[in-house]
Scaffold this motif. Structure first.
Motif, PDB file in Angstrom:
ATOM      1  N   GLY A 105       0.806  -1.209   0.000  1.00 38.42           N
ATOM      2  CA  GLY A 105       0.000   0.000   0.000  1.00 38.42           C
ATOM      3  C   GLY A 105       0.842   1.262   0.000  1.00 38.42           C
ATOM      4  N   LEU A 106       2.008   1.208   0.631  1.00 39.15           N
ATOM      5  CA  LEU A 106       2.905   2.365   0.609  1.00 39.15           C
ATOM      6  C   LEU A 106       3.392   2.636  -0.816  1.00 39.15           C
ATOM      7  N   VAL A 114      25.963 -12.671   2.459  1.00 38.63           N
ATOM      8  CA  VAL A 114      25.846 -12.889   1.005  1.00 38.63           C
ATOM      9  C   VAL A 114      24.470 -13.465   0.670  1.00 38.63           C
ATOM     10  N   GLY A 115      23.971 -14.349   1.522  1.00 38.22           N
ATOM     11  CA  GLY A 115      22.655 -14.937   1.297  1.00 38.22           C
ATOM     12  C   GLY A 115      21.518 -13.939   1.379  1.00 38.22           C
ATOM     13  N   ASP A 116      21.751 -12.799   2.046  1.00 41.44           N
ATOM     14  CA  ASP A 116      20.715 -11.760   2.168  1.00 41.44           C
ATOM     15  C   ASP A 116      20.684 -10.811   0.964  1.00 41.44           C
ATOM     16  N   ILE A 117      21.700 -10.877   0.111  1.00 44.74           N
ATOM     17  CA  ILE A 117      21.781  -9.935  -1.011  1.00 44.74           C
ATOM     18  C   ILE A 117      20.562 -10.001  -1.935  1.00 44.74           C
ATOM     19  N   PRO A 118      20.094 -11.202  -2.338  1.00 43.79           N
ATOM     20  CA  PRO A 118      18.916 -11.232  -3.226  1.00 43.79           C
ATOM     21  C   PRO A 118      17.696 -10.526  -2.650  1.00 43.79           C
ATOM     22  N   ARG A 119      17.476 -10.638  -1.353  1.00 35.46           N
ATOM     23  CA  ARG A 119      16.325  -9.968  -0.726  1.00 35.46           C
ATOM     24  C   ARG A 119      16.410  -8.459  -0.920  1.00 35.46           C
ATOM     25  N   TRP A 120      17.598  -7.886  -0.677  1.00 30.99           N
ATOM     26  CA  TRP A 120      17.746  -6.440  -0.812  1.00 30.99           C
ATOM     27  C   TRP A 120      17.668  -6.006  -2.267  1.00 30.99           C
ATOM     28  N   ILE A 121      18.143  -6.847  -3.171  1.00 35.24           N
ATOM     29  CA  ILE A 121      18.042  -6.522  -4.596  1.00 35.24           C
ATOM     30  C   ILE A 121      16.573  -6.453  -5.019  1.00 35.24           C
ATOM     31  N   TYR A 122      15.792  -7.454  -4.602  1.00 27.94           N
ATOM     32  CA  TYR A 122      14.383  -7.491  -5.011  1.00 27.94           C
ATOM     33  C   TYR A 122      13.543  -6.424  -4.313  1.00 27.94           C
ATOM     34  N   LEU A 123      13.967  -6.005  -3.134  1.00 35.71           N
ATOM     35  CA  LEU A 123      13.219  -4.970  -2.432  1.00 35.71           C
ATOM     36  C   LEU A 123      13.594  -3.567  -2.902  1.00 35.71           C
ATOM     37  N   PHE A 124      14.888  -3.311  -3.102  1.00 34.10           N
ATOM     38  CA  PHE A 124      15.356  -1.952  -3.374  1.00 34.10           C
ATOM     39  C   PHE A 124      15.586  -1.660  -4.857  1.00 34.10           C
ATOM     40  N   ILE A 125      16.172  -2.609  -5.582  1.00 38.61           N
ATOM     41  CA  ILE A 125      16.657  -2.338  -6.939  1.00 38.61           C
ATOM     42  C   ILE A 125      15.696  -2.837  -8.021  1.00 38.61           C
ATOM     43  N   MET A 126      15.224  -4.059  -7.879  1.00 36.71           N
ATOM     44  CA  MET A 126      14.452  -4.682  -8.955  1.00 36.71           C
ATOM     45  C   MET A 126      13.177  -3.935  -9.342  1.00 36.71           C
ATOM     46  N   SER A 150      11.495   7.161 -12.532  1.00 36.49           N
ATOM     47  CA  SER A 150      11.643   8.118 -11.423  1.00 36.49           C
ATOM     48  C   SER A 150      10.526   7.944 -10.398  1.00 36.49           C
ATOM     49  N   ILE A 151       9.303   7.640 -10.875  1.00 34.88           N
ATOM     50  CA  ILE A 151       8.176   7.440  -9.960  1.00 34.88           C
ATOM     51  C   ILE A 151       8.407   6.196  -9.105  1.00 34.88           C
ATOM     52  N   VAL A 152       8.911   5.124  -9.726  1.00 34.47           N
ATOM     53  CA  VAL A 152       9.171   3.881  -8.988  1.00 34.47           C
ATOM     54  C   VAL A 152      10.275   4.090  -7.956  1.00 34.47           C
ATOM     55  N   ILE A 153      11.328   4.819  -8.339  1.00 32.12           N
ATOM     56  CA  ILE A 153      12.441   5.059  -7.413  1.00 32.12           C
ATOM     57  C   ILE A 153      11.973   5.872  -6.213  1.00 32.12           C
ATOM     58  N   VAL A 154      11.228   6.943  -6.471  1.00 28.07           N
ATOM     59  CA  VAL A 154      10.720   7.779  -5.374  1.00 28.07           C
ATOM     60  C   VAL A 154       9.786   6.974  -4.476  1.00 28.07           C
ATOM     61  N   ALA A 155       8.902   6.181  -5.078  1.00 32.54           N
ATOM     62  CA  ALA A 155       7.976   5.356  -4.289  1.00 32.54           C
ATOM     63  C   ALA A 155       8.739   4.352  -3.431  1.00 32.54           C
ATOM     64  N   THR A 156       9.800   3.767  -3.980  1.00 33.87           N
ATOM     65  CA  THR A 156      10.608   2.797  -3.230  1.00 33.87           C
ATOM     66  C   THR A 156      11.288   3.459  -2.039  1.00 33.87           C
ATOM     67  N   ILE A 157      11.924   4.583  -2.273  1.00 35.97           N
ATOM     68  CA  ILE A 157      12.640   5.281  -1.196  1.00 35.97           C
ATOM     69  C   ILE A 157      11.688   5.721  -0.091  1.00 35.97           C
TER      70      ILE A 157
END
Length: 287
Positions: A163-164, A225-237, A251-258
């Motif tokens: 929802g955020l 190292v095992g936690d890296i995929p989680r952060w990639i899918y949450l922050f970057i993907m 830009s909208i996706v990046i702002v919404a993510t942050i």
């Protein structure tokens, strides 16, 4: 019973017994086939999420239609996440056994085995304050009742987080599909994390007897190292795949993510502070 006489035909009884046994075998065979199919779908879905995320989520976000319905994942979002969590819980005894093999401090292992209740009890001993624990993962101690409650709580957590993203994107990131995105991606990340946890445990068990500090740091590095995929899918993907899938500006996706993560973190800190001050601790499923 002495007062009851059963009339059983010797001619039909073997046939009935044979039919009964055959029915049981068929039922067991069907159940095994269902489990094998579900595990096969789980493995296939995990590989697709990890190796071909854009293709996977393009099909998932596609509007529902006859063709799209056929191409959708055979495991629903929270079925998939539930299996990933169950897999992680299944290896927990092996995880602790490997740490014990490396002489990991027993106090911390016992604390982990007691879960949220153990943490609250330890906090009470350290501070002298009485705490009330409301554990949404084990409300009654009866799995038949607790499992649906935990599932509802988990869905609520994912709905709030999605929802955020929906709110900060101005409604351009669909709420229900975002819930599914996080369920699939975090489920796949749990699988990867579980594999790396076992690898780290094995490394600790091999190195710790000679040098416990070396074993600890080596295992910790593998865990990270095992936690890296989680952060990639949450922050970057999201910023990588959503513009192409949904036609939303990057830009909208990046702002919404942050903004979503900042809000989630600040609200989490506020809730933690309120729980400590009131003495009421609510343990719920997390992301």
């Amino acid at each position: 019973h002495p007062g009851i006489r059963l009339q059983v035909s010797p001619q039909t009884n073997p046939l009935a017994a044979s039919i009964g046994v055959t029915g049981i075998i068929v039922m067991i065979g069907r159940k095994l086939a269902e489990y094998v199919a579900k595990i096969s779908n789980f493995i296939r879905t995990t590989f697709r999420v990890l190796i071909h995320p854009r293709a996977f989520f393009t099909q998932y976000f596609r509007p529902i239609g006859p063709t799209a319905q056929q191409q959708r994942p055979s495991l629903s979002t929270f079925d998939y996440l539930g299996i990933a969590i169950a897999l992680s819980a299944l290896i927990a005894p092996l995880h602790r056994a490997l740490l014990r093999a490396g002489n990991f401090p027993e106090f911390y292992l016992d604390l982990a085995e007691r879960g949220a209740k153990g943490l609250v009890e330890n906090y009470e001993k350290m501070t002298g304050r009485d705490m009330v624990l409301i554990d949404l993962t084990q409300v009654t101690g009866i799995s038949v009742i607790d499992s649906p409650i935990e599932d509802v709580a988990r869905m609520a957590i994912y709905a709030l987080f999605a929802g955020l993203f929906w709110a900060f994107s101005g409604g351009k990131l669909p709420l229900r599909r975002m819930m599914g995105y996080f369920a699939y991606s975090i489920g796949a990340s749990i699988v990867v994390g579980t594999i790396f946890v076992l690898a780290g445990d094995l490394l600790y068990a091999l190195l710790a007897p000679a040098d416990s500090q070396t074993g600890f740091f080596a295992a910790s590095a593998v865990y990270q190292v095992g936690d890296i995929p989680r952060w990639i899918y949450l922050f970057i993907m999201p910023a990588v795949i959503f513009p192409a899938i949904l036609g939303v500006r990057r830009s909208i996706v990046i702002v919404a993510t942050i903004l979503s993560f900042i809000t989630w973190g600040l609200v989490g800190l506020l809730i933690a502070q309120i729980m400590l001050e009131t003495g009421i601790i609510i343990n719920s499923p997390g992301l």
